[in-house]
Every structure is written in C-alpha cells, then in structure tokens.
Design a protein around this motif. Sequence first.
Motif, short mmCIF file in Angstrom:
data_model
loop_
_atom_site.label_atom_id
_atom_site.label_comp_id
_atom_site.label_asym_id
_atom_site.label_seq_id
_atom_site.Cartn_x
_atom_site.Cartn_y
_atom_site.Cartn_z
N VAL A 1 -5.59 15.36 -5.67
CA VAL A 1 -6.17 16.04 -6.73
C VAL A 1 -6.18 15.50 -8.04
O VAL A 1 -6.57 15.68 -9.23
N SER A 2 -5.13 14.65 -8.40
CA SER A 2 -4.77 14.11 -9.86
C SER A 2 -4.17 12.54 -9.53
O SER A 2 -3.79 12.32 -8.47
N ASP A 3 -3.62 12.19 -10.82
CA ASP A 3 -2.74 10.97 -10.22
C ASP A 3 -1.17 11.42 -9.69
O ASP A 3 -0.67 10.17 -9.59
N GLU A 4 -1.02 12.34 -9.69
CA GLU A 4 0.37 12.78 -9.14
C GLU A 4 0.17 12.54 -7.60
O GLU A 4 -0.92 12.53 -7.00
N PRO A 5 1.15 11.97 -7.04
CA PRO A 5 1.46 11.92 -5.39
C PRO A 5 0.91 13.14 -4.69
O PRO A 5 1.07 14.36 -5.05
N GLY A 6 -0.14 13.11 -3.79
CA GLY A 6 -0.55 13.91 -2.94
C GLY A 6 0.02 14.46 -1.42
O GLY A 6 0.95 13.39 -1.01
N GLU A 7 -0.41 15.47 -0.76
CA GLU A 7 0.09 15.43 0.33
C GLU A 7 -0.34 14.15 1.40
O GLU A 7 -1.55 13.72 1.23
N LEU A 8 0.42 13.78 2.18
CA LEU A 8 0.51 12.66 3.28
C LEU A 8 -0.24 13.01 4.46
O LEU A 8 0.55 13.60 5.18
N LEU A 9 -1.43 12.74 4.80
CA LEU A 9 -1.91 12.94 6.33
C LEU A 9 -1.62 11.49 6.98
O LEU A 9 -1.90 10.59 6.68
N ILE A 10 -1.09 11.78 8.41
CA ILE A 10 -0.61 10.74 9.07
C ILE A 10 -1.49 10.95 10.60
O ILE A 10 -1.45 12.09 10.96
N TYR A 11 -2.17 9.95 10.96
CA TYR A 11 -2.73 10.10 12.26
C TYR A 11 -2.18 9.03 13.07
O TYR A 11 -2.08 7.68 12.79
N GLY A 12 -1.82 9.15 14.28
CA GLY A 12 -1.15 8.23 15.35
C GLY A 12 -1.87 8.72 16.52
O GLY A 12 -2.17 9.68 16.89
N THR A 13 -1.84 7.52 17.20
CA THR A 13 -2.73 7.45 18.66
C THR A 13 -2.28 6.51 19.36
O THR A 13 -1.69 5.32 19.23
N THR A 14 -2.35 6.56 20.85
CA THR A 14 -2.09 5.49 21.91
C THR A 14 -3.51 4.85 22.22
O THR A 14 -3.40 3.91 23.11
N LEU A 15 -4.43 5.31 21.79
CA LEU A 15 -5.88 4.87 22.08
C LEU A 15 -6.87 4.34 20.92
O LEU A 15 -7.08 5.10 20.19
N GLY A 16 -7.07 3.01 21.05
CA GLY A 16 -7.70 2.40 19.83
C GLY A 16 -9.17 3.26 19.49
O GLY A 16 -9.71 3.31 18.35
N LYS A 17 -9.84 3.65 20.71
CA LYS A 17 -11.00 4.32 20.39
C LYS A 17 -11.05 5.73 19.61
O LYS A 17 -11.81 6.13 18.84
N SER A 18 -9.75 6.11 19.81
CA SER A 18 -9.49 7.59 19.11
C SER A 18 -9.34 7.26 17.81
O SER A 18 -9.63 8.23 16.89
N LEU A 19 -8.69 6.07 17.33
CA LEU A 19 -8.50 5.87 16.04
C LEU A 19 -9.92 5.95 15.26
O LEU A 19 -10.15 6.13 14.31
N GLU A 20 -10.98 5.06 15.86
CA GLU A 20 -12.28 4.87 15.37
C GLU A 20 -12.86 5.95 15.07
O GLU A 20 -13.50 6.17 14.11
#
Length: 285
Positions: free
Chosen positions: A164-183
């Motif tokens: 919401v600003s120049d300050e660091p924000g919350e970090l969302l991480i997504y991980g998967t074992t399937l390439g189609k899921s990443l898309e």
Amino acid sequence: MSVEEIAIVKRELLVRHLEAWVPAALHRARRVVYAHGYADADGGLAASAAARVLADQADYVRGRELSMVATGTEVPALDAFEVHAVSGPTDTMLPVALKAIGAQRVPLLGFLDGASAGVSPAPATVAALTAGKPAEFLLVLPPGADPDPYRAGWPLVTLVELAVSDEPGELLIYGTTLGKSLEGFKETLWAVDEFAGVRYRDPGDPDRHLIDISLTPHPGPLRRELLAFLERGPATVTELRTFALTETVYRAADATRVLHTLVDAGTVTRSPSHGRLGGDVVISL
C-alpha cells in the motif's frame, strides 16, 4: 484501513483460486483435501469463506470425497461437507492432521496466512503439503520475511508483494508441483477486484514499482526484468515466457506482449527476423 483492505484481497484470491481448484482436483481424483492453517488468525473470516466455497461445490462432490482440515488455537465453526477441526498450534498440528486423514498422494491445497497470525510458519509445515499429488500452497508472510526456506520440495514457486506504500508489504507465495496450476494462479492473481490503495509489487523488480491490479498490468517492471535476463545472453521466446511465469508476478502472455513492443522499438533483435513470434524465435539485445 490498509490492513483490512489487504485482508479482503487475500480472501478474494483464496476464494477465486479455490473455485477453480476444487472442480479440477475432483475431476482428477476421487479424494481431495484442502488444508487451512491459522484458521482463527483473522477472526475466522478466511476459513469461513473457504468453507463456503467447498459447500457450494455440491455438483462436483457426488461420488467423491472433499475434506477440509482446519488448524488453529480456536478453530471457528465451519460449514462444509467434511471439516476436520484440530485445535492447537498450526506448526504442530497441521502435519499430524494431514497424516491422520490420509492426505498423501491425493490433490492437496494448503493455505497459511502467517501475516494475519503475526508469525512466519515453520518451513517444515509448508513442506508437509508436498505429500499431496499434485500439491499446492498459498502462504502469506509478514513484511520483510525471507521466502527462500519455503521453496524446498516445490519445483514451481512464485512471489508477489501486497503493498500500500513504499514500505515492504505482506509477501504472498504460491507453490505447486503442476505447471498448469501456476498458469491458473497467475490468471486469478490479476483478475481479483482492485481495492483502494492495494497494489502488487514484483519482488524481483529492483525499482520496486507498484503495479495496479488489472487484467492488463503495467508492463514496466516486466520489461526491466526481461532486459536484465537478456543481458546474460540470447534466449528463446519460450525461455522468456517461462521466466516471466516462474520468476515474476506476470503471466507468460504478458511476456509475449512486452517482447512485441521491444522488437518493434528496436530495443531487441529477433532471429529469424520475420514471421510469427513463436517459441523458437531467439531474442537478443
């Protein structure tokens, strides 16, 4: 208000991703497991929203088993087909609960909002989700947390900062074992409704540019990152699309659009010099 607005964005991302994940997972297997850690961290709002999504999937569940595992200090009452509520610390109880209900080798999606809980989960807790086949996780870390320990065991991982600003924000991480899921996740990422003040930041962008949430996101950060990638040497369009998908907040299609503009501007060259910008075309600075 920024914390509340970020929480709304996170819930919408979770709901949209679940709405796409459940039917696809149930089409793939007869048993499916969704795991929700820190179920009480935000007053139970995210867990309740997830449970409603599962309950709405009645047409897909007939003849199949859809289970939800929820862990937390005080797990709220949840309305879903089959909820296994386990009281206690998520780092302790989630791996145990997954083993207890036989979540191994079935489609498994985990959601852990450590930022709302004010903690960074133990990497082993996220690694426990790799028991699924295929497996996915959505993890939110507090601002400034190190994402690297959570990559172990996950072949595909992408990160986006909710800012919401120049300050660091919350970090969302997504991980998967399937390439189609990443898309699919990337499509969901840019399809959520924009909330006042909440924007994305690509952790790999050295200029830390804030990006409005849009179906056609501003290409500036991706342009810089693609040019930095090409400084290492020529690359095919396929390699650059894969880089955008796996190493930036952008989609593969966004990379193709940026490459067209770079070629048209003469910033990069292509070989062969004419024809469709297919995957085997080589791009050079």
